[in-house]
Scaffold this motif. Sequence first.
Motif, PDB file in Angstrom:
ATOM      1  N   GLU A   3     -15.498  23.915  78.709  1.00 20.85           N
ATOM      2  CA  GLU A   3     -16.347  23.382  77.634  1.00 20.85           C
ATOM      3  C   GLU A   3     -16.947  24.503  76.790  1.00 20.85           C
ATOM      4  O   GLU A   3     -17.045  24.385  75.573  1.00 20.85           O
ATOM      5  CB  GLU A   3     -17.456  22.492  78.214  1.00 20.85           C
ATOM      6  N   GLU A   4     -17.332  25.587  77.428  1.00 21.05           N
ATOM      7  CA  GLU A   4     -17.923  26.703  76.682  1.00 21.05           C
ATOM      8  C   GLU A   4     -16.891  27.390  75.802  1.00 21.05           C
ATOM      9  O   GLU A   4     -17.201  27.797  74.675  1.00 21.05           O
ATOM     10  CB  GLU A   4     -18.589  27.701  77.634  1.00 21.05           C
ATOM     11  N   ARG A   7     -16.448  25.047  72.925  1.00 20.66           N
ATOM     12  CA  ARG A   7     -17.592  25.143  72.010  1.00 20.66           C
ATOM     13  C   ARG A   7     -17.461  26.389  71.131  1.00 20.66           C
ATOM     14  O   ARG A   7     -17.649  26.328  69.921  1.00 20.66           O
ATOM     15  CB  ARG A   7     -18.906  25.183  72.779  1.00 20.66           C
ATOM     16  N   LEU A  71     -18.237  18.538  69.329  1.00 19.06           N
ATOM     17  CA  LEU A  71     -19.436  19.217  69.847  1.00 19.06           C
ATOM     18  C   LEU A  71     -20.405  18.212  70.460  1.00 19.06           C
ATOM     19  O   LEU A  71     -21.022  18.490  71.505  1.00 19.06           O
ATOM     20  CB  LEU A  71     -20.106  20.022  68.732  1.00 19.06           C
ATOM     21  N   ASP A  72     -20.522  17.039  69.860  1.00 13.10           N
ATOM     22  CA  ASP A  72     -21.357  15.980  70.433  1.00 13.10           C
ATOM     23  C   ASP A  72     -20.811  15.540  71.781  1.00 13.10           C
ATOM     24  O   ASP A  72     -21.576  15.325  72.734  1.00 13.10           O
ATOM     25  CB  ASP A  72     -21.446  14.764  69.499  1.00 13.10           C
ATOM     26  N   ARG A  73     -19.477  15.404  71.883  1.00  9.52           N
ATOM     27  CA  ARG A  73     -18.877  14.998  73.168  1.00  9.52           C
ATOM     28  C   ARG A  73     -19.126  16.059  74.230  1.00  9.52           C
ATOM     29  O   ARG A  73     -19.357  15.734  75.400  1.00  9.52           O
ATOM     30  CB  ARG A  73     -17.380  14.726  73.003  1.00  9.52           C
ATOM     31  N   ILE A  74     -19.090  17.340  73.833  1.00  9.99           N
ATOM     32  CA  ILE A  74     -19.385  18.408  74.794  1.00  9.99           C
ATOM     33  C   ILE A  74     -20.825  18.265  75.282  1.00  9.99           C
ATOM     34  O   ILE A  74     -21.093  18.324  76.487  1.00  9.99           O
ATOM     35  CB  ILE A  74     -19.149  19.802  74.166  1.00  9.99           C
ATOM     36  N   ASP A  75     -21.756  18.060  74.355  1.00 12.00           N
ATOM     37  CA  ASP A  75     -23.169  17.913  74.723  1.00 12.00           C
ATOM     38  C   ASP A  75     -23.406  16.725  75.649  1.00 12.00           C
ATOM     39  O   ASP A  75     -24.279  16.763  76.514  1.00 12.00           O
ATOM     40  CB  ASP A  75     -24.039  17.764  73.467  1.00 12.00           C
ATOM     41  N   GLU A  76     -22.627  15.665  75.459  1.00 11.15           N
ATOM     42  CA  GLU A  76     -22.795  14.448  76.253  1.00 11.15           C
ATOM     43  C   GLU A  76     -21.975  14.463  77.539  1.00 11.15           C
ATOM     44  O   GLU A  76     -22.040  13.517  78.322  1.00 11.15           O
ATOM     45  CB  GLU A  76     -22.394  13.227  75.412  1.00 11.15           C
ATOM     46  N   TRP A  79     -16.465  15.454  76.655  1.00 16.25           N
ATOM     47  CA  TRP A  79     -15.363  16.192  76.057  1.00 16.25           C
ATOM     48  C   TRP A  79     -14.228  16.302  77.069  1.00 16.25           C
ATOM     49  O   TRP A  79     -14.443  16.505  78.259  1.00 16.25           O
ATOM     50  CB  TRP A  79     -15.824  17.588  75.643  1.00 16.25           C
TER      51      TRP A  79
END
Length: 110
Positions: A3-4, A7, A71-76, A79
Amino acid sequence: MTEEEARAALLARQAELAEEDRISAEGRAPVTLQQDSVGRLSRMDAMQQQAMAQAQERRRAAERARIAAALDRIDEGEWGYCVKCGEEIAEKRLAHDPSVARCVGCATGS
């Protein structure tokens, strides 16, 4: 791809798109009549170039929206999973484009 890493790649692409916008701003500007040019053909060429620059801007806007959604999916924590069926998206697909939202099956309608 973690994920990082995703991002970082998405943020880097966002910066590239912003730079492309800055560079192409002049091409999207209204076409002005230049009395010293060779007439209609020059104006038509300028209008075609403007239309192409505007089309590129629309494509960049769509890509920015996909990046923001990723990016929203990563935050939630969503992703890497298909937004349609919920299955994991293939690692190679995500590595190629971390903004993809659907697995191959859902993206192709299979």
